[in-house]
Design a protein around this motif. Structure first.
Motif, PDB file in Angstrom:
ATOM      1  N   UNK A 113       4.245  12.997  10.718  1.00  0.00           N
ATOM      2  CA  UNK A 113       5.448  12.286  11.190  1.00  0.00           C
ATOM      3  C   UNK A 113       5.204  10.779  11.230  1.00  0.00           C
ATOM      4  N   UNK A 114       3.923  10.419  11.348  1.00  0.00           N
ATOM      5  CA  UNK A 114       3.582   8.991  11.482  1.00  0.00           C
ATOM      6  C   UNK A 114       3.254   8.327  10.152  1.00  0.00           C
ATOM      7  N   UNK A 115       2.719   9.128   9.231  1.00  0.00           N
ATOM      8  CA  UNK A 115       2.282   8.557   7.950  1.00  0.00           C
ATOM      9  C   UNK A 115       3.065   9.159   6.793  1.00  0.00           C
ATOM     10  N   UNK A 116       3.388   8.310   5.833  1.00  0.00           N
ATOM     11  CA  UNK A 116       4.086   8.788   4.634  1.00  0.00           C
ATOM     12  C   UNK A 116       3.452   8.168   3.409  1.00  0.00           C
ATOM     13  N   UNK A 117       3.499   8.922   2.334  1.00  0.00           N
ATOM     14  CA  UNK A 117       2.972   8.397   1.081  1.00  0.00           C
ATOM     15  C   UNK A 117       4.145   8.099   0.163  1.00  0.00           C
ATOM     16  N   UNK A 118       4.173   6.914  -0.342  1.00  0.00           N
ATOM     17  CA  UNK A 118       5.227   6.600  -1.307  1.00  0.00           C
ATOM     18  C   UNK A 118       4.613   6.003  -2.572  1.00  0.00           C
ATOM     19  N   UNK A 119       5.115   6.460  -3.696  1.00  0.00           N
ATOM     20  CA  UNK A 119       4.619   5.932  -4.974  1.00  0.00           C
ATOM     21  C   UNK A 119       5.302   4.600  -5.252  1.00  0.00           C
ATOM     22  N   UNK A 120       4.671   3.832  -6.132  1.00  0.00           N
ATOM     23  CA  UNK A 120       5.225   2.515  -6.461  1.00  0.00           C
ATOM     24  C   UNK A 120       6.597   2.660  -7.131  1.00  0.00           C
ATOM     25  N   UNK A 121       6.714   3.716  -8.014  1.00  0.00           N
ATOM     26  CA  UNK A 121       7.950   3.883  -8.785  1.00  0.00           C
ATOM     27  C   UNK A 121       9.066   4.495  -7.954  1.00  0.00           C
ATOM     28  N   UNK A 122       8.672   5.387  -7.019  1.00  0.00           N
ATOM     29  CA  UNK A 122       9.671   6.162  -6.293  1.00  0.00           C
ATOM     30  C   UNK A 122       9.519   5.970  -4.785  1.00  0.00           C
ATOM     31  N   UNK A 157       0.860  -1.203   0.000  1.00  0.00           N
ATOM     32  CA  UNK A 157       0.000   0.000   0.000  1.00  0.00           C
ATOM     33  C   UNK A 157       0.889   1.245   0.000  1.00  0.00           C
ATOM     34  N   UNK A 158       0.563   2.255  -0.765  1.00  0.00           N
ATOM     35  CA  UNK A 158       1.429   3.453  -0.847  1.00  0.00           C
ATOM     36  C   UNK A 158       1.555   4.230   0.463  1.00  0.00           C
ATOM     37  N   UNK A 159       0.541   4.135   1.358  1.00  0.00           N
ATOM     38  CA  UNK A 159       0.654   4.827   2.648  1.00  0.00           C
ATOM     39  C   UNK A 159       1.390   3.906   3.624  1.00  0.00           C
ATOM     40  N   UNK A 160       2.492   4.408   4.166  1.00  0.00           N
ATOM     41  CA  UNK A 160       3.243   3.589   5.138  1.00  0.00           C
ATOM     42  C   UNK A 160       3.353   4.333   6.464  1.00  0.00           C
ATOM     43  N   UNK A 161       3.396   3.568   7.552  1.00  0.00           N
ATOM     44  CA  UNK A 161       3.485   4.210   8.874  1.00  0.00           C
ATOM     45  C   UNK A 161       4.951   4.244   9.329  1.00  0.00           C
ATOM     46  N   UNK A 162       5.272   5.310  10.004  1.00  0.00           N
ATOM     47  CA  UNK A 162       6.639   5.487  10.517  1.00  0.00           C
ATOM     48  C   UNK A 162       6.633   5.466  12.044  1.00  0.00           C
ATOM     49  N   UNK A 163       5.706   4.683  12.572  1.00  0.00           N
ATOM     50  CA  UNK A 163       5.558   4.614  14.025  1.00  0.00           C
ATOM     51  C   UNK A 163       6.842   4.094  14.687  1.00  0.00           C
ATOM     52  N   UNK A 164       7.470   3.093  14.056  1.00  0.00           N
ATOM     53  CA  UNK A 164       8.696   2.521  14.641  1.00  0.00           C
ATOM     54  C   UNK A 164       9.790   3.575  14.749  1.00  0.00           C
ATOM     55  N   UNK A 165       9.872   4.446  13.701  1.00  0.00           N
ATOM     56  CA  UNK A 165      10.918   5.479  13.700  1.00  0.00           C
ATOM     57  C   UNK A 165      10.665   6.521  14.795  1.00  0.00           C
ATOM     58  N   UNK A 166       9.379   6.942  14.901  1.00  0.00           N
ATOM     59  CA  UNK A 166       9.025   7.948  15.917  1.00  0.00           C
ATOM     60  C   UNK A 166       9.228   7.368  17.318  1.00  0.00           C
ATOM     61  N   UNK A 167       8.855   6.094  17.482  1.00  0.00           N
ATOM     62  CA  UNK A 167       9.052   5.442  18.792  1.00  0.00           C
ATOM     63  C   UNK A 167      10.535   5.365  19.154  1.00  0.00           C
ATOM     64  N   UNK A 168      11.358   5.055  18.148  1.00  0.00           N
ATOM     65  CA  UNK A 168      12.815   4.970  18.385  1.00  0.00           C
ATOM     66  C   UNK A 168      13.362   6.335  18.765  1.00  0.00           C
ATOM     67  N   UNK A 169      12.878   7.402  18.084  1.00  0.00           N
ATOM     68  CA  UNK A 169      13.308   8.774  18.407  1.00  0.00           C
ATOM     69  C   UNK A 169      12.945   9.132  19.848  1.00  0.00           C
ATOM     70  N   UNK A 170      11.759   8.689  20.258  1.00  0.00           N
ATOM     71  CA  UNK A 170      11.289   9.038  21.623  1.00  0.00           C
ATOM     72  C   UNK A 170      11.822   8.033  22.670  1.00  0.00           C
ATOM     73  N   UNK A 171      12.541   7.007  22.189  1.00  0.00           N
ATOM     74  CA  UNK A 171      13.046   5.935  23.068  1.00  0.00           C
ATOM     75  C   UNK A 171      11.893   5.328  23.883  1.00  0.00           C
ATOM     76  N   UNK A 172      10.833   5.026  23.159  1.00  0.00           N
ATOM     77  CA  UNK A 172       9.636   4.490  23.814  1.00  0.00           C
ATOM     78  C   UNK A 172       9.319   3.106  23.261  1.00  0.00           C
ATOM     79  N   UNK A 173       8.861   2.218  24.143  1.00  0.00           N
ATOM     80  CA  UNK A 173       8.461   0.870  23.737  1.00  0.00           C
ATOM     81  C   UNK A 173       7.004   0.901  23.243  1.00  0.00           C
ATOM     82  N   UNK A 174       6.688  -0.077  22.432  1.00  0.00           N
ATOM     83  CA  UNK A 174       5.320  -0.164  21.904  1.00  0.00           C
ATOM     84  C   UNK A 174       4.306  -0.383  23.032  1.00  0.00           C
TER      85      UNK A 174
END
Lengths: 73, 200
Positions: free
Chosen positions: A61-70, A1-18
Motif C-alpha cells: 500500500x505504501x510502495x508502487x512500481x511504475x515503469x518509465x513508459x507506463x 526512480x520507478x519505485x514511488x511511495x504512496x505514504x501521502x495517500x495512505x495518510x490521507x485515507x487514515x486522516x493522519x498528519x505526518x
C-alpha cells in the motif's frame, strides 16, 4: 526512480498528519518527509514494519512500481 | 555492531591532536614569517657586510646516523662571503617548512572534521589526496633543495672531497602512496555514508 511511495495517500485515507506518524513510529519528521517525497535511497525493513503497524496497512500500500513508459496514475 | 575503538578515549585523542596541530601550525606561520624577513634582509644587505672569517670556526660537528663526527677546523682558512649561502639557506628552510606547514594544516582540518563527526566529507577526501600528493612531491623536491644548499656550502668552503648526493626519499614516497590509498578508502566511506544517510 520507478519505485514511488504512496505514504501521502495512505495518510490521507487514515486522516493522519505526518507529525503524528513520526511520533508513533519514532522517526524524525524530516526523514518521513523525505520518504514521502521520494528523496530517500532505501528504506529499512524495521522502518517499513513500524509504519505498516501504525497505519495498519501492507508494504504494497505504501510502495508502487511504475515503469518509465507506463506511469501509474 | 561492535566498535573497535573506545569512543571516549578516541575523542580525547582527537581533541588533543587538534589542539596540538592548531598551536603547531600557528608556530610554523610565525617561523615562516621570520624566515621570510631573514630572506629579505639577506637579499637587501650589502655583500661586503656578510664576509665571514673561516678562522673563527671552532668545534664543528657533523652528525650522520646518530654518530657525531668532529671536523678539524684548521682545514678552513680565509674569508668567504656568505650572502648567497644565507639566501639559499633561507629559501631551502622556507621550502622545507612550507611543505610541513601545508601538510600539517590539511591534517589539522582533517582532524577538525573527524572531531565534528564528519570524517567522510568531500573536503576530507580532497585534503587526504593533496597530503598524499604533497608527500610524493616532497620526496623529490626537498632532497633536491637540501642538496643544492649543501653543494653551495661545499663550493664555498672548497671541500673538494665532499659530495652532496641527491636521492629520492623513499619513506616519503611510501607515505604518500599509503595516504593516497587512505584517500581512496575515505572516498568509498563517503559513498557508504551517503547511502546510510539516505536510508530511513
Amino acid at each position: 526512480m520507478p519505485i514511488i511511495t504512496r505514504l501521502d495517500r495512505v495518510l490521507a485515507d487514515r486522516k493522519m498528519q505526518l507529525q503524528e506518524l513520526a511520533d508513533a513510529v519514532g522517526i524524525s519528521i524530516a526523514n518521513l518527509s523525505n520518504l514521502k517525497t521520494g528523496k530517500v535511497r532505501a528504506i529499512r525493513f524495521s522502518t517499513l514494519e513500524k509504519i505498516c503497524e501504525v497505519l495498519e496497512c501492507q508494504p504494497g500500500d505504501l510502495l508502487e512500481y511504475e515503469t518509465e513508459e507506463n506511469p501509474v496514475g | 555492531m561492535s566498535r573497535s575503538f573506545n569512543q571516549n578515549r578516541f575523542k580525547s585523542l582527537i581533541q588533543g591532536t587538534h589542539l596540538f596541530l592548531s598551536w603547531f601550525t600557528l608556530g610554523l606561520y610565525i617561523l615562516i614569517g621570520l624566515l621570510g624577513i631573514a630572506l629579505i634582509v639577506f637579499l637587501v644587505l650589502p655583500k661586503g657586510l656578510l664576509d665571514f672569517d673561516l678562522s673563527n670556526l671552532e668545534n664543528i660537528n657533523i652528525q650522520f646516523s646518530n654518530v657525531i663526527y668532529e671536523i678539524d677546523e684548521s682545514i678552513f682558512s680565509g674569508v668567504v662571503n656568505v650572502k648567497w649561502l644565507l639566501v639559499i639557506g633561507s629559501l631551502v628552510g622556507l621550502v622545507n617548512i612550507g611543505f610541513l606547514q601545508y601538510i600539517l594544516t590539511l591534517l589539522r582540518n582533517v582532524v577538525r572534521d573527524v572531531e565534528a563527526k564528519q570524517p567522510f566529507s568531500e573536503a576530507n577526501i580532497r585534503r587526504l589526496k593533496w597530503i598524499g600528493i604533497a608527500y610524493l612531491v616532497a620526496a623529490v623536491v626537498l632532497p633536491f633543495a637540501n642538496s643544492m644548499f649543501l653543494l653551495h656550502l661545499i663550493n664555498l668552503l672548497d671541500l673538494f672531497e665532499a659530495n652532496a648526493n641527491f636521492m629520492i626519499r623513499f619513506q616519503s614516497v611510501f607515505m604518500g602512496l599509503i595516504i593516497l590509498i587512505l584517500a581512496y578508502v575515505f572516498d568509498y566511506g563517503a559513498y557508504l555514508q551517503e547511502d546510510h544517510d539516505m536510508t530511513v
